[in-house]
Design an enzyme around this catalytic site. Structure first.
Site, PDB file in Angstrom:
ATOM      1  N   HIS A 199       6.264   9.004  -2.216  1.00  0.00           N
ATOM      2  CA  HIS A 199       5.380   8.504  -3.349  1.00  0.00           C
ATOM      3  C   HIS A 199       3.940   8.590  -2.949  1.00  0.00           C
ATOM      4  O   HIS A 199       3.023   8.233  -3.862  1.00  0.00           O
ATOM      5  CB  HIS A 199       5.665   7.275  -4.212  1.00  0.00           C
ATOM      6  CG  HIS A 199       5.733   6.127  -3.174  1.00  0.00           C
ATOM      7  ND1 HIS A 199       6.598   5.685  -2.407  1.00  0.00           N
ATOM      8  CD2 HIS A 199       4.388   5.223  -3.303  1.00  0.00           C
ATOM      9  CE1 HIS A 199       6.068   4.756  -1.661  1.00  0.00           C
ATOM     10  NE2 HIS A 199       4.906   4.215  -2.058  1.00  0.00           N
TER      11      HIS A 199
HETATM   12  C1  UD1 Z   1       0.927   1.296  -4.830  1.00  0.00           C
HETATM   13  C2  UD1 Z   1       0.301   0.736  -3.410  1.00  0.00           C
HETATM   14  C3  UD1 Z   1       1.202   1.354  -2.400  1.00  0.00           C
HETATM   15  C4  UD1 Z   1       2.593   1.098  -2.441  1.00  0.00           C
HETATM   16  C5  UD1 Z   1       3.092   1.283  -3.925  1.00  0.00           C
HETATM   17  C6  UD1 Z   1       4.585   0.592  -3.822  1.00  0.00           C
HETATM   18  C7  UD1 Z   1      -2.001   0.655  -4.059  1.00  0.00           C
HETATM   19  C8  UD1 Z   1      -3.458   1.032  -3.306  1.00  0.00           C
HETATM   20  N1  UD1 Z   1      -0.927   1.394  -3.316  1.00  0.00           N
HETATM   21  O1  UD1 Z   1       0.829   2.580  -4.885  1.00  0.00           O
HETATM   22  O2  UD1 Z   1       0.481   0.767  -1.314  1.00  0.00           O
HETATM   23  O3  UD1 Z   1       3.255   1.719  -1.499  1.00  0.00           O
HETATM   24  O4  UD1 Z   1       2.446   0.723  -4.901  1.00  0.00           O
HETATM   25  O5  UD1 Z   1       5.516   1.192  -4.620  1.00  0.00           O
HETATM   26  O6  UD1 Z   1      -2.058  -0.513  -4.423  1.00  0.00           O
HETATM   27  N2  UD1 Z   1       2.853   3.955 -12.707  1.00  0.00           N
HETATM   28  C9  UD1 Z   1       3.681   4.008 -13.694  1.00  0.00           C
HETATM   29  N3  UD1 Z   1       4.494   2.836 -13.875  1.00  0.00           N
HETATM   30  C10 UD1 Z   1       4.754   2.116 -13.117  1.00  0.00           C
HETATM   31  C11 UD1 Z   1       3.925   2.160 -12.075  1.00  0.00           C
HETATM   32  C12 UD1 Z   1       3.025   2.991 -11.768  1.00  0.00           C
HETATM   33  O7  UD1 Z   1       3.672   4.866 -14.511  1.00  0.00           O
HETATM   34  O8  UD1 Z   1       5.521   1.165 -13.358  1.00  0.00           O
HETATM   35  C13 UD1 Z   1       1.805   5.033 -12.567  1.00  0.00           C
HETATM   36  C14 UD1 Z   1       0.382   4.369 -12.699  1.00  0.00           C
HETATM   37  O9  UD1 Z   1      -0.045   4.422 -13.959  1.00  0.00           O
HETATM   38  C15 UD1 Z   1      -0.432   5.257 -11.729  1.00  0.00           C
HETATM   39  C16 UD1 Z   1       0.678   5.572 -10.495  1.00  0.00           C
HETATM   40  O10 UD1 Z   1       1.944   5.581 -10.973  1.00  0.00           O
HETATM   41  O11 UD1 Z   1      -1.048   6.150 -12.442  1.00  0.00           O
HETATM   42  C17 UD1 Z   1       0.200   5.100  -9.195  1.00  0.00           C
HETATM   43  O12 UD1 Z   1       0.336   3.854  -9.584  1.00  0.00           O
HETATM   44  P1  UD1 Z   1      -0.422   2.769  -8.683  1.00  0.00           P
HETATM   45  O13 UD1 Z   1      -0.076   1.557  -8.827  1.00  0.00           O
HETATM   46  O14 UD1 Z   1      -1.843   3.172  -8.671  1.00  0.00           O
HETATM   47  O15 UD1 Z   1      -0.219   3.343  -7.049  1.00  0.00           O
HETATM   48  P2  UD1 Z   1       1.361   3.364  -6.231  1.00  0.00           P
HETATM   49  O16 UD1 Z   1       1.250   5.000  -5.744  1.00  0.00           O
HETATM   50  O17 UD1 Z   1       2.342   2.742  -6.914  1.00  0.00           O
HETATM   51  N1  UDP Z   2      12.979   0.707  -3.669  1.00  0.00           N
HETATM   52  C1  UDP Z   2      13.481   0.471  -4.667  1.00  0.00           C
HETATM   53  N2  UDP Z   2      13.771   1.466  -5.609  1.00  0.00           N
HETATM   54  C2  UDP Z   2      13.494   2.724  -5.206  1.00  0.00           C
HETATM   55  C3  UDP Z   2      12.659   3.015  -3.998  1.00  0.00           C
HETATM   56  C4  UDP Z   2      12.421   2.177  -3.184  1.00  0.00           C
HETATM   57  O1  UDP Z   2      13.938  -0.937  -4.807  1.00  0.00           O
HETATM   58  O2  UDP Z   2      13.774   3.722  -6.443  1.00  0.00           O
HETATM   59  C5  UDP Z   2      12.669  -0.369  -2.455  1.00  0.00           C
HETATM   60  C6  UDP Z   2      13.011  -0.007  -1.139  1.00  0.00           C
HETATM   61  O3  UDP Z   2      14.446  -0.396  -0.809  1.00  0.00           O
HETATM   62  C7  UDP Z   2      11.951  -0.931  -0.390  1.00  0.00           C
HETATM   63  C8  UDP Z   2      10.840  -1.199  -1.395  1.00  0.00           C
HETATM   64  O4  UDP Z   2      11.376  -0.504  -2.622  1.00  0.00           O
HETATM   65  O5  UDP Z   2      12.742  -2.263  -0.397  1.00  0.00           O
HETATM   66  C9  UDP Z   2       9.654  -0.204  -0.830  1.00  0.00           C
HETATM   67  O6  UDP Z   2       8.721  -0.172  -1.790  1.00  0.00           O
HETATM   68  P1  UDP Z   2       7.690   1.172  -1.870  1.00  0.00           P
HETATM   69  O7  UDP Z   2       8.167   2.366  -1.230  1.00  0.00           O
HETATM   70  O8  UDP Z   2       7.355   1.355  -3.261  1.00  0.00           O
HETATM   71  O9  UDP Z   2       6.427   0.587  -1.396  1.00  0.00           O
HETATM   72  P2  UDP Z   2       5.917   0.404   0.180  1.00  0.00           P
HETATM   73  O10 UDP Z   2       7.071  -0.338   0.811  1.00  0.00           O
HETATM   74  O11 UDP Z   2       5.680   1.841   0.967  1.00  0.00           O
HETATM   75  O12 UDP Z   2       4.624  -0.188   0.061  1.00  0.00           O
END
Ligand code: UD1
Ligand code: UDP
Length: 360
Positions: A208
């Site tokens: 992601h």
């Molecule tokens: C964020 C974190 C990243 C982390 C990840 C965990 C930052 C800069 N990055 O990235 O470090 O690894 O979370 O998963 O904060 N969206 C939805 N539904 C949701 C959540 C997000 O549709 O429930 C969409 C948002 O509207 C946005 C996109 O996904 O457009 C990205 O979401 P965002 O929270 O900005 O960044 P992540 O890629 O989730």
């Molecule tokens: N995870 C989850 N559901 C998913 C994918 C990941 O619960 O569909 C869990 C995963 O096991 C780990 C955490 O989410 O515990 C990691 O989060 P993410 O990859 O979103 O963020 P990051 O660790 O890269 O910041």
């Protein structure tokens, strides 16, 4: 003692679950959810499965550019802080929610306790690196998961406020991992009621990161590699790149990849334990692969968790077909005594550190 905890993204809910369980009766936690992650299976499912207290505030802020999201969060978090007057702010990791809360707090002279401090990739091209550096430099106390994080903080002159407490994700893996029922474990082999994979006969992929998903080219190469493997890949797709992943799989006929909605933590841990091998760009998942003794390939430009990258256990790969396939073939060697993520009791140490900050 009043602690204001700010969370917003999936991995932070898991860490907050660990620490919330360890808080003592004299500690009042005000839990603020920024709203950064908001879909049911990116947010509520974690609160339900892990018994995390219901947030006292949900700010409903998500999406938009980094600056816009962070700025809106700062404004709203500041209001909550002014109203609640906490003794300390507790934040986790490196998301926009983390840095927004830390910046709002330091300007109000509220001490900041940063958990998962000190990790560095060495490039400001990574948005999370910017968040980590800013948060660490304005924090009062830096709690690290590993020795390498302590070393990075030493290089930046921050060692005097740092303490190695271990990784709350390891605590979570041990604590919640032992509570998963057989029914929950078996649920991973079914999608829409149909049995589709058997334990140890699938790969687990998560992908992601902005760096891997911003263009179709990289995501296509990753999915092409997974599709070519000797067993199916289960890929719960983050909402950020769900539509693109579905389109790429359809256009290329990648039938060996099973795309699903994001899953809850207990299912994710079951997938980790049930997988042949893991391919990911997630910081959390590569550690969980390590905890479970599963071979992992991390598709990313930089090392995030150097402690995992030993003895073939976690190999860094480019988002490139051949590189991923070759790295998956590299054998791993597991030394059972090598435990760089602490003793599974970081939650208690984090709580102790919070008390010390307030009583100082
Ligand atoms: C964020 C974190 C990243 C982390 C990840 C965990 C930052 C800069 N990055 O990235 O470090 O690894 O979370 O998963 O904060 N969206 C939805 N539904 C949701 C959540 C997000 O549709 O429930 C969409 C948002 O509207 C946005 C996109 O996904 O457009 C990205 O979401 P965002 O929270 O900005 O960044 P992540 O890629 O989730
Ligand atoms: N995870 C989850 N559901 C998913 C994918 C990941 O619960 O569909 C869990 C995963 O096991 C780990 C955490 O989410 O515990 C990691 O989060 P993410 O990859 O979103 O963020 P990051 O660790 O890269 O910041």
């Amino acid at each position: 003692m009043k602690i204001l905890t700010v969370v917003g993204a999936r991995p932070q809910f898991i860490k907050a679950a660990v620490v919330s369980r360890c808080l003592s009766d004299d500690m009042q936690q005000i839990l603020v959810h920024t709203g950064q992650h908001y879909d049911y299976n990116m947010s509520d499912i974690f609160f339900e499965e892990l018994n995390i207290p219901k947030p006292d505030y949900n700010l409903g802020i998500s999406g938009g550019s980094h600056g816009k999201m962070t700025g809106r969060m700062m404004e709203a978090i500041e209001e909550v802080m002014l109203k609640e007057q906490p003794d300390v702010l507790l934040v986790y990791g490196d998301t926009n929610s983390t840095v927004a809360a830390a910046l709002a707090a330091v300007k109000l002279h509220i001490p900041v306790c940063h958990v998962e401090a000190g990790n560095r990739l060495g490039t400001l091209d990574n948005p999370e690196e910017v968040n980590r550096i800013c948060t660490d430099h304005v924090s009062t106390k830096l709690l690290t998961c590993t020795q390498s994080a302590m070393d990075f903080l030493a290089k930046e002159g921050l060692l005097d406020k740092a303490e190695l407490v271990g990784d709350p994700m390891y605590d979570a893996f041990l604590y919640y991992g032992s509570q998963i029922t057989d029914e929950q474990k078996n649920a991973i082999t079914r999608v829409d009621g149909k049995e589709f994979v058997r334990p140890q006969e699938f790969y687990y992929l998560t992908c992601h990161r902005q760096e891997n998903t911003d263009t179709d080219e990289k995501l296509t190469a990753i999915l092409k590699a997974m599709n070519s493997l000797d067993a199916p890949t289960i890929y719960p797709v983050h909402p950020r790149n769900k539509d693109r992943a579905v389109a790429i799989c359809n256009e290329n006929g990648f039938e060996n990849i099973i795309l699903t909605q994001p899953v809850g933590y207990l299912t994710s841990i079951s997938l980790v334990n049930g997988a042949k091998k893991i391919v990911t760009d997630s910081g959390g998942l590569q550690r969980e692969a390590f905890f479970a003794g599963k071979k992992c390939v991390t598709v990313f430009d930089c090392v995030i968790w150097p402690e995992t990258m030993v003895d073939g256990r976690n190999d860094l790969s480019k988002p490139d077909f051949d590189d991923i396939i070759n790295k998956l073939k590299t054998p791993q060697v597991i030394s059972p005594d090598y435990k760089p993520f602490g003793d599974g009791h970081s939650g208690e140490k984090i709580v102790k550190a919070l008390k010390e900050i307030v009583l100082k």
